[in-house]
Design a protein around this motif. Structure first.
Motif, PDB file in Angstrom:
ATOM      1  N   GLN A 185       0.754  -1.215  -0.111  1.00 51.54           N
ATOM      2  CA  GLN A 185       0.004  -0.056  -0.278  1.00 51.54           C
ATOM      3  C   GLN A 185       0.866   1.251   0.147  1.00 51.54           C
ATOM      4  O   GLN A 185       0.600   2.193  -0.682  1.00 51.54           O
ATOM      5  N   MET A 186       1.985   1.242   0.831  1.00 50.10           N
ATOM      6  CA  MET A 186       2.782   2.436   0.976  1.00 50.10           C
ATOM      7  C   MET A 186       3.428   2.702  -0.406  1.00 50.10           C
ATOM      8  O   MET A 186       3.555   3.877  -0.872  1.00 50.10           O
ATOM      9  N   VAL A 187       4.012   1.711  -1.192  1.00 55.31           N
ATOM     10  CA  VAL A 187       4.654   1.781  -2.551  1.00 55.31           C
ATOM     11  C   VAL A 187       3.560   2.150  -3.516  1.00 55.31           C
ATOM     12  O   VAL A 187       3.821   3.252  -4.324  1.00 55.31           O
ATOM     13  N   GLN A 188       2.615   1.874  -3.459  1.00 54.82           N
ATOM     14  CA  GLN A 188       1.366   2.157  -4.321  1.00 54.82           C
ATOM     15  C   GLN A 188       1.096   3.545  -4.329  1.00 54.82           C
ATOM     16  O   GLN A 188       0.730   4.278  -5.218  1.00 54.82           O
ATOM     17  N   ALA A 197       6.669  -0.497 -12.688  1.00 56.40           N
ATOM     18  CA  ALA A 197       5.630   0.599 -12.779  1.00 56.40           C
ATOM     19  C   ALA A 197       5.566   1.292 -14.166  1.00 56.40           C
ATOM     20  O   ALA A 197       6.656   2.082 -14.268  1.00 56.40           O
ATOM     21  N   GLY A 198       4.485   1.129 -14.934  1.00 57.22           N
ATOM     22  CA  GLY A 198       4.523   1.802 -15.855  1.00 57.22           C
ATOM     23  C   GLY A 198       5.759   1.635 -16.958  1.00 57.22           C
ATOM     24  O   GLY A 198       5.785   2.461 -17.649  1.00 57.22           O
ATOM     25  N   TYR A 223      13.342   2.603  -7.534  1.00 62.86           N
ATOM     26  CA  TYR A 223      13.471   2.149  -6.248  1.00 62.86           C
ATOM     27  C   TYR A 223      12.776   3.008  -5.107  1.00 62.86           C
ATOM     28  O   TYR A 223      13.053   4.150  -5.373  1.00 62.86           O
ATOM     29  N   VAL A 224      12.129   2.375  -4.432  1.00 56.95           N
ATOM     30  CA  VAL A 224      11.248   3.285  -3.181  1.00 56.95           C
ATOM     31  C   VAL A 224      11.619   2.995  -1.861  1.00 56.95           C
ATOM     32  O   VAL A 224      11.909   1.739  -1.495  1.00 56.95           O
ATOM     33  N   GLN A 275       0.246   2.274 -13.137  1.00 51.99           N
ATOM     34  CA  GLN A 275      -0.076   0.830 -12.404  1.00 51.99           C
ATOM     35  C   GLN A 275       1.342   0.279 -11.930  1.00 51.99           C
ATOM     36  O   GLN A 275       2.211   0.202 -12.693  1.00 51.99           O
ATOM     37  N   VAL A 276       1.192  -0.282 -10.846  1.00 52.91           N
ATOM     38  CA  VAL A 276       2.421  -0.851 -10.187  1.00 52.91           C
ATOM     39  C   VAL A 276       2.161  -2.621 -10.410  1.00 52.91           C
ATOM     40  O   VAL A 276       1.249  -2.955 -10.289  1.00 52.91           O
ATOM     41  N   ASP A 277       3.010  -2.859 -11.241  1.00 53.96           N
ATOM     42  CA  ASP A 277       3.073  -4.179 -11.474  1.00 53.96           C
ATOM     43  C   ASP A 277       3.802  -5.330 -10.749  1.00 53.96           C
ATOM     44  O   ASP A 277       3.490  -6.198 -10.653  1.00 53.96           O
TER      45      ASP A 277
END
Length: 259
Positions: A41-44, A72-73, A78-79, A55-57
């Motif tokens: 959830q945090m990354v999204q 993503a996309g 890197y998060v 979109q996060v894949d």
């Protein structure tokens, strides 16, 4: 970015060695962060903060501490585990001289391509192929046409070529109308003899107009998801990218090297 990449690689691949390029033998082991529902959830939320349309894949622990590796996309980023920081670019292991994003990209591509039914591909294959490659292609692309001219030689070398549609103009124009190449590729995929229509289109002969339930738009979007940004894009059995236009000998060597 390209110049920085060359400088970083030159520092570690040159004829002399630098202590900074060697891993510290006494370094403490890195504890990978756990992919919990809260982490997802945090990354999204972090990605959505940049654009609600991305979109996060894929989310995995990054090879460096304190970060998640995210696809993503059509991009790898890197998060940080606290959601405060995002980095975009190549992550290089200086000791091993490796791009640490390559393996994750290959796994992701391989898994996603495995979901495409054989019936939605246009396949040129020998009776008993040694290797199978996936090629995102555009029927009007010059290098794509040059590649297809050698398809019989690829097959003779034991390489099956499975084509997916990737109209470079996109699916719709700025006016919202279907692009000419998209329309042409739909006609190819809807032809009664798709292989014949495909080869004719590669030779500059427009196919007979046809419409049907077809995968062209889905394959274009899949290409974007996998980071495709031009045609042809050749993807090997392991999900690695093997270049654009290559000769049969070059492709065979690349496949042999990777097997």
């Amino acid at each position: 970015m390209v110049m920085l990449k060359k400088l970083l690689l030159a520092l570690c691949i040159g004829s002399f060695s630098l202590s900074a390029c060697a891993a510290e033998s006494g370094a403490a082991p890195v504890v990978a962060p756990t992919i919990t529902p809260a982490a997802v959830q945090m990354v999204q939320q972090a990605i959505k903060g940049l654009s609600a349309n991305i979109q996060v894949d894929s989310i995995d622990p990054a090879p460096m501490p304190g970060f998640y590796q995210v696809i993503a996309g059509g991009q790898m980023v890197y998060v940080s585990t606290d959601g405060k920081y995002l980095m975009h670019g190549d992550l290089i292991d200086l000791g091993k001289h490796q791009n640490l994003g390559d393996a994750a990209w290959s796994r992701f591509r391989k898994d996603e391509l495995a979901k495409v039914p054989a019936s939605q591909r246009i396949v040129f294959a020998p009776a008993h192929p040694k290797y199978t490659v996936t090629v995102f292609t555009d029927v009007n692309c010059g290098f794509c046409r040059a590649l297809h001219e050698h398809v019989a030689e690829f097959n003779k070398a034991g390489i099956a070529v499975e084509y997916l549609a990737w109209p470079r103009e996109g699916v719709t124009s700025t006016s919202g109308r279907p692009t000419p190449t998209y329309t042409e590729m739909v006609s190819v995929w809807c032809a009664s003899d798709r292989k014949a229509a495909f080869t004719a289109a590669k030779e500059g002969h427009a196919p007979k107009a046809a419409t049907c339930t077809n995968p062209v738009e889905d394959q274009f979007n899949l290409g974007l998801k996998l980071g495709v940004n031009g045609t042809p894009t050749i993807i090997g059995p392991d999900g690695s990218t093997l270049g654009g236009f290559v000769t049969p000998d070059q492709l065979l060597q690349a496949l042999q090297k990777g097997s």
